[in-house]
Write an enzyme that holds these catalytic residues in place. Structure first.
Site, short mmCIF file in Angstrom:
data_model
loop_
_atom_site.label_atom_id
_atom_site.label_comp_id
_atom_site.label_asym_id
_atom_site.label_seq_id
_atom_site.Cartn_x
_atom_site.Cartn_y
_atom_site.Cartn_z
N LYS A 31 0.85 -1.19 0.00
CA LYS A 31 0.00 0.00 0.00
C LYS A 31 0.89 1.25 0.00
CE LYS A 31 -1.90 2.54 3.13
NZ LYS A 31 -1.72 3.84 2.43
N GLU A 88 10.53 1.06 10.15
CA GLU A 88 11.51 2.15 9.98
C GLU A 88 10.74 3.43 10.29
OE1 GLU A 88 13.30 5.03 9.09
OE2 GLU A 88 13.21 4.58 6.95
N CYS A 97 13.15 11.02 7.64
CA CYS A 97 13.12 10.36 8.95
C CYS A 97 14.41 10.60 9.71
CB CYS A 97 12.90 8.87 8.75
SG CYS A 97 14.03 8.13 7.57
N GLU A 112 9.40 15.24 16.53
CA GLU A 112 9.73 15.22 15.10
C GLU A 112 8.79 16.18 14.38
OE1 GLU A 112 8.78 11.60 12.74
OE2 GLU A 112 10.81 11.79 11.97
P1 NAI Z 1 1.72 7.53 8.83
O1 NAI Z 1 2.60 6.69 9.67
O2 NAI Z 1 0.32 7.74 9.28
O3 NAI Z 1 1.64 6.96 7.34
C1 NAI Z 1 2.60 6.12 6.73
C2 NAI Z 1 1.86 5.00 5.98
O4 NAI Z 1 1.11 4.21 6.90
C3 NAI Z 1 0.86 5.49 4.94
O5 NAI Z 1 0.86 4.60 3.84
C4 NAI Z 1 -0.45 5.39 5.69
O6 NAI Z 1 -1.58 5.28 4.84
C5 NAI Z 1 -0.24 4.13 6.50
N1 NAI Z 1 -1.09 4.02 7.69
C6 NAI Z 1 -1.61 5.02 8.46
N2 NAI Z 1 -2.34 4.51 9.45
C7 NAI Z 1 -2.32 3.15 9.33
C8 NAI Z 1 -2.91 2.08 10.05
N3 NAI Z 1 -3.69 2.29 11.11
N4 NAI Z 1 -2.67 0.80 9.64
C9 NAI Z 1 -1.87 0.57 8.58
N5 NAI Z 1 -1.31 1.56 7.85
C10 NAI Z 1 -1.52 2.84 8.21
O7 NAI Z 1 2.43 8.95 8.64
P2 NAI Z 1 1.75 10.31 8.12
O8 NAI Z 1 0.41 10.48 8.78
O9 NAI Z 1 1.84 10.32 6.66
O10 NAI Z 1 2.75 11.38 8.72
C11 NAI Z 1 2.68 11.76 10.08
C12 NAI Z 1 4.05 11.96 10.67
O11 NAI Z 1 4.77 10.73 10.65
C13 NAI Z 1 4.95 12.91 9.91
O12 NAI Z 1 4.71 14.24 10.25
C14 NAI Z 1 6.31 12.46 10.33
O13 NAI Z 1 6.61 12.99 11.59
C15 NAI Z 1 6.15 10.96 10.45
N6 NAI Z 1 6.59 10.24 9.24
C16 NAI Z 1 7.78 9.59 9.26
C17 NAI Z 1 8.24 8.97 8.12
C18 NAI Z 1 9.53 8.27 8.09
O14 NAI Z 1 10.15 8.20 7.03
N7 NAI Z 1 9.97 7.68 9.17
C19 NAI Z 1 7.50 9.01 6.87
C20 NAI Z 1 6.21 9.65 6.96
C21 NAI Z 1 5.82 10.25 8.11
#
Ligand code: NAI
Ligand code: MG
Length: 489
Positions: free
Chosen positions: A186, A261, A295, A392
């Site tokens: 996804k 990650e 990240c 973050e």
């Molecule tokens: P997120 O962790 O919500 O989203 C990342 C992925 O997980 C997306 O594909 C999303 O659709 C999916 N996801 C969300 N909720 C889920 C669930 N309950 N079950 C399974 N999959 C799920 O991150 P988001 O909302 O895009 O960003 C929020 C914050 O997270 C950012 O401001 C940043 O601080 C952090 N972040 C860190 C990243 C990294 O590279 N470590 C990348 C993106 C965000």
């Protein structure tokens, strides 16, 4: 001096779910819009997958895993097909870079210089691993012959974020494909387009139908369905630690293998004996690259007290010179944030930083270069307990903290529940290694930042992750060990 040019926009080709080698709409018929962040315009309506689509994708992946031929073919042939995928991506290099810039908003120069080359290199690195995965023979007591085999873990669910959409596909597919796994992926709801394009190229390269399945959609629906599905053996996730906590809980009933990650609040440490020009340029890059949406962003900049003023002046100058603009212009260094939610979160943190008493030396406001632009923001006088020093932010907001001596510095650098990355800038090689040894982080850069290589493991200590991606360690997460014992008489 090279003159700036504006790169033309790519054609959008794939917008549906990719299941069992077919492009199909979501069962519900629903779609969601994906936007170009710099203008806010809708660029495509993409199939919004949900539980039923995930069920179909898992069924296709299960069948492809159980019946082959991906898992059962000669490993060398699996590698050759993966090389072909890398070649096909390379053949569409400019088009894919433009598609990434369109969907994510990152400057085209970054897509061309970083996202595409790293994506291709990662797939080639793991292609080379396909025929080099093997077990051991083990001397056991008694008259027995014991050996281990390395087998693919099975159907893997892969859930990725929007900050490096294509590169995250490569980090996830590379080891999974080399191992012989099959995939239900996804992509992030903000950036599904390059992932879908790569699925098409994978099919063209000869990856059998059902090996790679893509279900675009939202986290709590499509993502959660992947995590809960009993037909999925492992979940690999990149994103926020709070999402990982939900995934870990939801994966408990089926005891899935998990790799995470996650985020960071990485200390970037500049000693007074560093090459200050190199350290300043590196520190600027460490935080502002990719609009601060990394990240491993070097978001806590620890500067030794006695060089503080001259060092900060260099940072201020670089921020003032940074070029914000149209992501399709080759002159642009900084584009928009990925979406309104991220933009709002960053602006909130900027207000928090001001109200906490940090001094805002540059930026601190939105920029009118377009939609969702944030001026490169520099906070000085930041103290350890301020929220801008602990949370973050995931945007172009850098916090400067000062330190006196090494022991105090190490204690403060480690005073976080994150542990993804760190950097040390010093000409004293002994001191640099000492700090590298003491900092609790999965990656430490010395006199450099954000140097990534497909061969070098990457991942977090503490709440920055679980397991490692890239390198041989990244591959191990996609393998099960089978021990076979044969009686010899
Ligand atoms: P997120 O962790 O919500 O989203 C990342 C992925 O997980 C997306 O594909 C999303 O659709 C999916 N996801 C969300 N909720 C889920 C669930 N309950 N079950 C399974 N999959 C799920 O991150 P988001 O909302 O895009 O960003 C929020 C914050 O997270 C950012 O401001 C940043 O601080 C952090 N972040 C860190 C990243 C990294 O590279 N470590 C990348 C993106 C965000
Ligand atoms: Mg979220």
């Amino acid at each position: 001096m090279t003159t700036a040019e504006t790169i033309s926009r790519p054609t959008i080709r794939q917008t549906q779910c990719f299941i069992g080698g077919e492009w199909i709409p979501a069962q519900s018929g629903k779609t969601f819009d994906t936007h170009h962040p710099a203008t806010g315009e809708v660029i495509a309506a993409v199939a919004e997958g949900d539980v039923g689509d995930v069920d179909a994708a898992v069924e296709a992946a299960r069948k492809a895993f159980d019946e082959g031929p991906w898992r059962t073919m000669d490993a060398r042939e699996r590698g050759r097909i993966m090389y072909r995928l890398a070649d096909l991506i390379e053949a569409e290099f400019d088009e894919l870079a433009a598609l990434e810039t369109l969907d994510n908003g990152k400057p085209i120069s970054d897509s061309l210089a970083a996202d595409l080359p790293l994506t291709i290199d990662c797939l080639r690195y793991y292609a080379g691993y396909a025929d080099k995965i093997h077990g051991q023979t083990i001397p056991v007591n008694g008259n027995f012959f014991t050996y281990t085999k390395k087998e693919p873990v099975g159907v893997v669910g892969q859930i990725i974020p929007w900050n490096f959409p294509m590169l995250m596909v490569a980090w996830k597919w590379g080891p999974a494909l080399a191992a012989g796994c099959t995939i239900v992926m996804k992509p992030a709801e903000q950036t599904p387009l390059t992932c879908l394009r790569m699925a098409r190229l994978a099919q063209k390269a000869g990856i059998p139908d059902g090996v790679i399945n893509i279900v675009p959609g939202y986290g709590p629906t499509a993502g959660a369905a992947i995590v809960a599905h009993p037909g999925v053996d492992k979940v690999a996730f990149t994103g926020e630690y709070k999402t990982a906590q939900i995934i870990m809980a939801e994966a408990a009933p089926t005891l899935k293998r998990l790799t995470f990650e996650l985020g960071g609040k990485s200390p970037n440490i500049v000693f007074n004996d560093a090459d200050l020009d190199a350290a300043a340029a590196g520190s600027h890059f460490a935080l502002y690259f990719n609009q601060g949406q990394c990240c491993c962003a070097g978001s806590r900049l620890f500067v030794q007290e006695d060089i503080h003023d001259q060092f900060v002046e260099k940072l201020v100058n670089m921020n003032n010179d940074r070029v914000l603009g149209d992501p399709f212009s080759t002159a642009t260094e900084q584009g928009p944030q990925v979406d309104q939610a991220q933009f709002d979160k960053i602006m909130d943190y900027i207000e928090i930083g001001k109200s906490e008493g940090a001094q805002c030396l540059t930026g601190g406001t939105a920029d009118d270069a377009g939609n969702l632009y944030v001026k490169p923001t520099l906070f000085d006088g930041v103290t350890d307990e301020m929220k801008i020093a602990t949370d973050e932010i995931f945007g172009p907001v850098l916090s400067i903290l000062t330190f006196k001596d090494t022991e105090e510095l190490i204690q403060r650098a480690n005073n976080t529940f994150y542990g993804l990355a760190a950097a040390v800038w010093s000409r004293d090689i002994g001191k640099a290694h000492y700090v590298a040894d003491r900092v609790r982080a999965g990656t430490v850069w010395v006199n450099c930042y954000d140097v990534f290589d497909a061969a070098a493991p990457f991942g977090g200590f503490k709440m920055s992750g679980l397991g490692r991606e890239l390198g041989q360690e990244g591959l191990n997460n996609y393998l099960e060990t089978k021990t076979v014992t044969v009686a010899l008489d």
